[in-house]
Design a protein around this motif. Structure first.
Motif, PDB file in Angstrom:
ATOM      1  N   UNK A 249      11.952  -8.279  -2.739  1.00  0.00           N
ATOM      2  CA  UNK A 249      11.328  -7.110  -3.334  1.00  0.00           C
ATOM      3  C   UNK A 249      11.812  -7.444  -5.071  1.00  0.00           C
ATOM      4  N   UNK A 250      10.635  -7.343  -5.676  1.00  0.00           N
ATOM      5  CA  UNK A 250      10.562  -7.668  -7.224  1.00  0.00           C
ATOM      6  C   UNK A 250      10.073  -6.093  -7.842  1.00  0.00           C
ATOM      7  N   UNK A 251      10.622  -5.993  -9.149  1.00  0.00           N
ATOM      8  CA  UNK A 251      10.310  -4.871  -9.953  1.00  0.00           C
ATOM      9  C   UNK A 251      10.406  -5.237 -11.420  1.00  0.00           C
ATOM     10  N   UNK A 252       9.556  -4.717 -12.163  1.00  0.00           N
ATOM     11  CA  UNK A 252       9.647  -4.308 -13.512  1.00  0.00           C
ATOM     12  C   UNK A 252       9.247  -2.754 -13.956  1.00  0.00           C
ATOM     13  N   UNK A 253       9.282  -2.598 -15.254  1.00  0.00           N
ATOM     14  CA  UNK A 253       9.186  -0.998 -15.569  1.00  0.00           C
ATOM     15  C   UNK A 253       8.015  -0.321 -14.967  1.00  0.00           C
ATOM     16  N   UNK A 254       6.852  -0.949 -14.477  1.00  0.00           N
ATOM     17  CA  UNK A 254       5.771  -0.131 -14.104  1.00  0.00           C
ATOM     18  C   UNK A 254       5.413  -0.688 -12.714  1.00  0.00           C
ATOM     19  N   UNK A 255       5.828  -1.759 -12.267  1.00  0.00           N
ATOM     20  CA  UNK A 255       5.559  -2.254 -10.701  1.00  0.00           C
ATOM     21  C   UNK A 255       6.707  -2.529  -9.850  1.00  0.00           C
ATOM     22  N   UNK A 256       6.254  -2.236  -8.528  1.00  0.00           N
ATOM     23  CA  UNK A 256       7.118  -2.496  -7.484  1.00  0.00           C
ATOM     24  C   UNK A 256       6.635  -3.587  -6.575  1.00  0.00           C
ATOM     25  N   UNK A 257       7.224  -4.642  -6.184  1.00  0.00           N
ATOM     26  CA  UNK A 257       6.563  -5.588  -5.422  1.00  0.00           C
ATOM     27  C   UNK A 257       7.282  -5.580  -4.118  1.00  0.00           C
ATOM     28  N   UNK A 258       6.601  -5.663  -2.896  1.00  0.00           N
ATOM     29  CA  UNK A 258       7.275  -5.904  -1.638  1.00  0.00           C
ATOM     30  C   UNK A 258       6.610  -6.825  -0.710  1.00  0.00           C
ATOM     31  N   UNK A 259       7.548  -7.816  -0.469  1.00  0.00           N
ATOM     32  CA  UNK A 259       6.957  -9.048   0.299  1.00  0.00           C
ATOM     33  C   UNK A 259       7.358  -8.899   1.623  1.00  0.00           C
ATOM     34  N   UNK A 260       6.278  -9.148   2.490  1.00  0.00           N
ATOM     35  CA  UNK A 260       6.546  -9.207   4.005  1.00  0.00           C
ATOM     36  C   UNK A 260       5.862 -10.436   4.441  1.00  0.00           C
ATOM     37  N   UNK A 261       6.258 -10.865   5.752  1.00  0.00           N
ATOM     38  CA  UNK A 261       5.682 -12.474   6.316  1.00  0.00           C
ATOM     39  C   UNK A 261       4.338 -12.514   6.013  1.00  0.00           C
ATOM     40  N   UNK A 262       3.459 -11.516   6.038  1.00  0.00           N
ATOM     41  CA  UNK A 262       1.976 -11.845   5.948  1.00  0.00           C
ATOM     42  C   UNK A 262       1.307 -11.075   5.083  1.00  0.00           C
ATOM     43  N   UNK A 263       2.205  -9.988   4.293  1.00  0.00           N
ATOM     44  CA  UNK A 263       1.504  -9.271   3.292  1.00  0.00           C
ATOM     45  C   UNK A 263       2.632  -9.020   1.973  1.00  0.00           C
TER      46      UNK A 263
ATOM     47  N   UNK B  97       2.786  -5.982  -0.912  1.00  0.00           N
ATOM     48  CA  UNK B  97       2.194  -4.749  -1.599  1.00  0.00           C
ATOM     49  C   UNK B  97       2.790  -4.832  -3.070  1.00  0.00           C
ATOM     50  N   UNK B  98       1.881  -4.118  -3.662  1.00  0.00           N
ATOM     51  CA  UNK B  98       1.805  -3.729  -4.920  1.00  0.00           C
ATOM     52  C   UNK B  98       1.888  -2.089  -5.315  1.00  0.00           C
ATOM     53  N   UNK B  99       2.976  -1.692  -5.867  1.00  0.00           N
ATOM     54  CA  UNK B  99       3.086  -0.133  -5.996  1.00  0.00           C
ATOM     55  C   UNK B  99       3.284   0.180  -7.668  1.00  0.00           C
ATOM     56  N   UNK B 100       2.791   1.359  -7.954  1.00  0.00           N
ATOM     57  CA  UNK B 100       3.268   1.703  -9.265  1.00  0.00           C
ATOM     58  C   UNK B 100       4.586   2.364  -8.917  1.00  0.00           C
ATOM     59  N   UNK B 101       5.495   1.997  -9.812  1.00  0.00           N
ATOM     60  CA  UNK B 101       6.866   2.038  -9.543  1.00  0.00           C
ATOM     61  C   UNK B 101       7.447   3.552  -9.823  1.00  0.00           C
ATOM     62  N   UNK B 102       6.892   4.394 -10.785  1.00  0.00           N
ATOM     63  CA  UNK B 102       7.224   5.935 -10.834  1.00  0.00           C
ATOM     64  C   UNK B 102       6.885   6.792  -9.692  1.00  0.00           C
ATOM     65  N   UNK B 103       5.456   6.432  -9.359  1.00  0.00           N
ATOM     66  CA  UNK B 103       4.715   7.605  -8.305  1.00  0.00           C
ATOM     67  C   UNK B 103       4.930   6.733  -6.880  1.00  0.00           C
ATOM     68  N   UNK B 104       4.990   5.480  -6.972  1.00  0.00           N
ATOM     69  CA  UNK B 104       5.165   4.869  -5.647  1.00  0.00           C
ATOM     70  C   UNK B 104       3.686   4.847  -5.060  1.00  0.00           C
ATOM     71  N   UNK B 105       2.836   5.124  -5.881  1.00  0.00           N
ATOM     72  CA  UNK B 105       1.298   4.899  -5.438  1.00  0.00           C
ATOM     73  C   UNK B 105       1.083   3.329  -4.969  1.00  0.00           C
ATOM     74  N   UNK B 106       0.449   3.001  -3.884  1.00  0.00           N
ATOM     75  CA  UNK B 106       0.125   1.750  -3.581  1.00  0.00           C
ATOM     76  C   UNK B 106      -1.262   1.445  -4.473  1.00  0.00           C
TER      77      UNK B 106
END
Length: 368
Positions: A100-114, A116-125
């Protein structure tokens, strides 16, 4: 270095984006420390955690359990408020979360084969990235919003990296850095440079992200070794220091950009005096490579970061007289170490261990 047990005590360890705090996950819970003072600031003892990531110095903590109990599934990401003790949001996935990685606008989630990039405040993918099998969850992320890149392995057979601009959600470039698959990589905090090491572990390369050109290439050693971590110093521009921890127990320091200073370039006037991105031999002059031998017990996983760099120059000539730095190291057998480093005008390294304490026995009532 003290003779510590080599058995792993930590399940995860990570510094926040400006290296002012760090979080560790154990089989009992998660702990947050102030890097400057060594003070234990927060503790949550509810079970085993394999991921604990902070967002700068805020109260937001991203945690993923080890699966020892149903409430701590490795497929569930919990965004947690350390001040109120409340779970803010949860995200559930079909497979285990590897990073998992974050900054003030993005949340990154790493799986084995994918990824995901989210907007961190709304958690919109915002984006879903299909990746090659990435069983270690290898990734690199720059927290800078102006150059916010995510790097992921591009191949399982060679050392190529894909770089995505996650603010604009598009592929930026592919960098072919090594012949062997990647084992470690890191982006500088300003997103300008990426450093990589392969599973061979003998060569570390630094590329300029903007045009994917090779800027530096360092030989860590002759014999293969697993690179556990790579870390740039905090400088917004070179000169800077790159640190690499490895399974040999030694920590390697590489000085970047010092050839532009007249006094330092005397050591290698031919090659180093004319470094420019894209015009680099495969191995840099060994004078710009320093080693802290046996800093960690051999085989013990460690995470080393350069959290402060001070360049001392001659006020009249602007010549670089010395480079001073503070290096922090987390070892997975449960210790924190802090070193003072100094590289003088003759390019000679001196260092001292100024602080060391046990991360598992530290209490919240005093600084370590």
């Amino acid at each position: 270095m003290a003779n510590h047990s080599s058995s792993p005590s930590l399940l995860c360890a990570s510094f926040n984006q400006d290296h002012s705090y760090f979080a560790v996950g154990t089989r009992d819970g998660v702990r947050i420390f102030d890097t400057n003072t060594g003070r234990l600031c927060y503790e949550r003892a509810v079970g085993a955690f394999v991921i604990a990531e902070m967002l700068f110095s805020s109260s937001l903590l991203a945690i993923v359990g080890a699966g020892d109990q149903p409430s701590l599934s490795p497929r569930r990401l919990c965004l947690f408020n350390t001040t109120t003790g409340a779970a803010l949001r949860e995200l559930n996935f079909l497979t285990s979360i590897l990073a998992v990685r974050m900054n003030r606008q993005r949340l990154i989630v790493i799986l084995q084969d994918k990824a995901y990039v989210y907007e961190i405040n709304s958690l919109t993918i915002l984006d879903t990235i299909d990746t090659v099998p990435n069983i270690k969850g290898l990734c690199a992320f720059s927290p800078c919003l102006d150059a916010c890149y995510l790097a992921l392995p591009a191949s399982t057979t060679k050392g190529s990296a894909l770089l995505y601009n996650v603010m604009d959600c598009h592929l930026h470039c592919e960098i072919e850095a090594h012949r062997s698959p990647l084992a470690a990589m890191v982006l500088s905090s300003n997103g300008m440079y990426i450093a990589t090491a392969s599973e061979q572990g003998t060569i570390i390369r630094v590329h300029l992200v903007s045009d994917a050109t090779k800027s530096y290439s360092f030989r860590r050693g002759t014999y293969p070794s697993t690179i556990f971590s790579l870390s740039f110093g905090p400088s917004k521009q070179l000169p800077d220091i790159l640190a690499a921890s490895s399974s040999s127990g030694s920590i390697h320091l590489f000085t970047l950009g010092f050839a532009s200073h007249p006094r330092w370039s005397k050591r290698s006037s031919g090659f180093l005096g004319s470094i420019i991105p894209g015009a680099v031999n495969d191995v840099l002059d060994p004078a710009y490579h320093h080693v802290l031998h046996n800093a960690v017990s051999a085989g013990v996983k460690s995470h080393a970061i350069i959290r402060k760099v001070e360049n001392v120059t001659n006020s009249s000539s602007s010549e670089l007289l010395a480079c001073r730095a503070i290096m922090s190291v987390i070892t997975y057998n449960g210790y924190f170490q802090e070193y003072n480093l100094s590289i003088d005008a003759q390019n000679e390294l001196s260092w001292s261990l100024v602080r060391e304490f046990n991360l598992l026995t530290a209490t919240m009532d005093k600084a370590s």
